[in-house]
Motif scaffolding. Structure first.
Motif, short mmCIF file in Angstrom:
data_model
loop_
_atom_site.label_atom_id
_atom_site.label_comp_id
_atom_site.label_asym_id
_atom_site.label_seq_id
_atom_site.Cartn_x
_atom_site.Cartn_y
_atom_site.Cartn_z
N THR A 171 14.69 -8.47 -37.22
CA THR A 171 15.45 -8.59 -35.99
C THR A 171 15.88 -7.22 -35.48
N GLN A 172 15.36 -6.16 -36.06
CA GLN A 172 15.71 -4.83 -35.60
C GLN A 172 15.17 -4.62 -34.19
N LYS A 173 15.96 -3.98 -33.39
CA LYS A 173 15.57 -3.66 -32.03
C LYS A 173 15.64 -2.15 -31.84
N ARG A 174 14.82 -1.66 -30.96
CA ARG A 174 14.84 -0.24 -30.60
C ARG A 174 15.22 -0.13 -29.13
N GLU A 175 16.18 0.71 -28.82
CA GLU A 175 16.58 0.89 -27.43
C GLU A 175 15.60 1.81 -26.73
N LEU A 176 15.27 1.45 -25.49
CA LEU A 176 14.37 2.24 -24.67
C LEU A 176 15.02 2.47 -23.31
N LEU A 177 14.68 3.56 -22.71
CA LEU A 177 15.14 3.83 -21.36
C LEU A 177 13.94 3.62 -20.44
N VAL A 178 14.09 2.73 -19.47
CA VAL A 178 13.00 2.39 -18.56
C VAL A 178 13.49 2.61 -17.13
N ALA A 179 12.69 3.30 -16.35
CA ALA A 179 13.03 3.51 -14.94
C ALA A 179 12.08 2.68 -14.08
N LEU A 180 12.65 1.88 -13.19
CA LEU A 180 11.86 1.03 -12.31
C LEU A 180 12.23 1.28 -10.86
N ASP A 181 11.32 0.96 -9.98
CA ASP A 181 11.60 0.98 -8.56
C ASP A 181 12.82 0.09 -8.29
N ALA A 182 13.76 0.56 -7.53
CA ALA A 182 15.03 -0.15 -7.30
C ALA A 182 14.82 -1.52 -6.67
N GLU A 183 13.94 -1.61 -5.68
CA GLU A 183 13.69 -2.91 -5.03
C GLU A 183 13.09 -3.90 -6.02
N PHE A 184 12.17 -3.42 -6.83
CA PHE A 184 11.56 -4.29 -7.83
C PHE A 184 12.61 -4.75 -8.84
N ALA A 185 13.46 -3.83 -9.28
CA ALA A 185 14.52 -4.18 -10.23
C ALA A 185 15.45 -5.24 -9.64
N ASP A 186 15.75 -5.13 -8.35
CA ASP A 186 16.59 -6.14 -7.71
C ASP A 186 15.93 -7.52 -7.76
N LYS A 187 14.62 -7.56 -7.56
CA LYS A 187 13.89 -8.83 -7.63
C LYS A 187 13.95 -9.42 -9.03
N ILE A 188 13.82 -8.56 -10.03
CA ILE A 188 13.89 -9.03 -11.41
C ILE A 188 15.29 -9.54 -11.71
N ASP A 189 16.29 -8.86 -11.21
CA ASP A 189 17.69 -9.31 -11.39
C ASP A 189 17.89 -10.73 -10.88
N GLN A 190 17.18 -11.10 -9.84
CA GLN A 190 17.31 -12.45 -9.28
C GLN A 190 16.70 -13.51 -10.20
N LEU A 191 15.83 -13.08 -11.10
CA LEU A 191 15.13 -14.02 -11.97
C LEU A 191 15.69 -14.12 -13.38
N THR A 192 16.39 -13.08 -13.82
CA THR A 192 16.88 -13.11 -15.19
C THR A 192 18.18 -12.33 -15.34
N ASP A 193 18.99 -12.78 -16.27
CA ASP A 193 20.18 -12.04 -16.67
C ASP A 193 19.92 -11.29 -17.98
N ASN A 194 18.75 -11.53 -18.56
CA ASN A 194 18.43 -10.94 -19.86
C ASN A 194 17.21 -10.03 -19.73
N TRP A 195 17.46 -8.80 -19.35
CA TRP A 195 16.37 -7.84 -19.18
C TRP A 195 15.62 -7.60 -20.48
N THR A 196 16.33 -7.56 -21.58
CA THR A 196 15.68 -7.30 -22.87
C THR A 196 14.62 -8.35 -23.16
N GLU A 197 14.97 -9.60 -22.99
CA GLU A 197 14.02 -10.68 -23.24
C GLU A 197 12.84 -10.61 -22.26
N ALA A 198 13.15 -10.36 -20.99
CA ALA A 198 12.09 -10.29 -19.98
C ALA A 198 11.11 -9.16 -20.29
N ILE A 199 11.62 -8.00 -20.60
CA ILE A 199 10.75 -6.86 -20.89
C ILE A 199 9.96 -7.10 -22.17
#
Length: 76
Positions: free
Chosen positions: A5-33
């Motif tokens: 169950t170990q996780k590794r933190e990553l820093l990901v940069a996304l286009d802001a508009e695209f990130a907003d669209k993803i925000d509308q679909l999930t509250d769990n970015w970790t699971e989605a990614i």
């Protein structure tokens, strides 16, 4: 796949508009990614396998056919 169950933190940069669209679909970015990367990984493996089998030599194909015939005969 490991049951770890170990996780590794990553820093990901996304286009802001695209990130907003993803925000509308999930509250769990970790699971989605993680799901997206698992799909990407599976596709990469599938592409490598497809490439391997599509680029076999005629000699390899004939050997595999002979081996399959031999194995079938032995099972009968």
């Amino acid at each position: 796949m490991s049951n770890s169950t170990q996780k590794r933190e990553l820093l990901v940069a996304l286009d802001a508009e695209f990130a907003d669209k993803i925000d509308q679909l999930t509250d769990n970015w970790t699971e989605a990614i993680e799901q997206v990367l698992r799909l990407w990984y599976a596709n990469q493996i599938e592409d490598k396998l497809r490439n391997f089998y599509q680029n076999r030599s005629q000699e390899d194909i004939e050997f595999e056919e002979e081996w399959a015939t031999f194995a079938q005969e032995q099972m009968e």
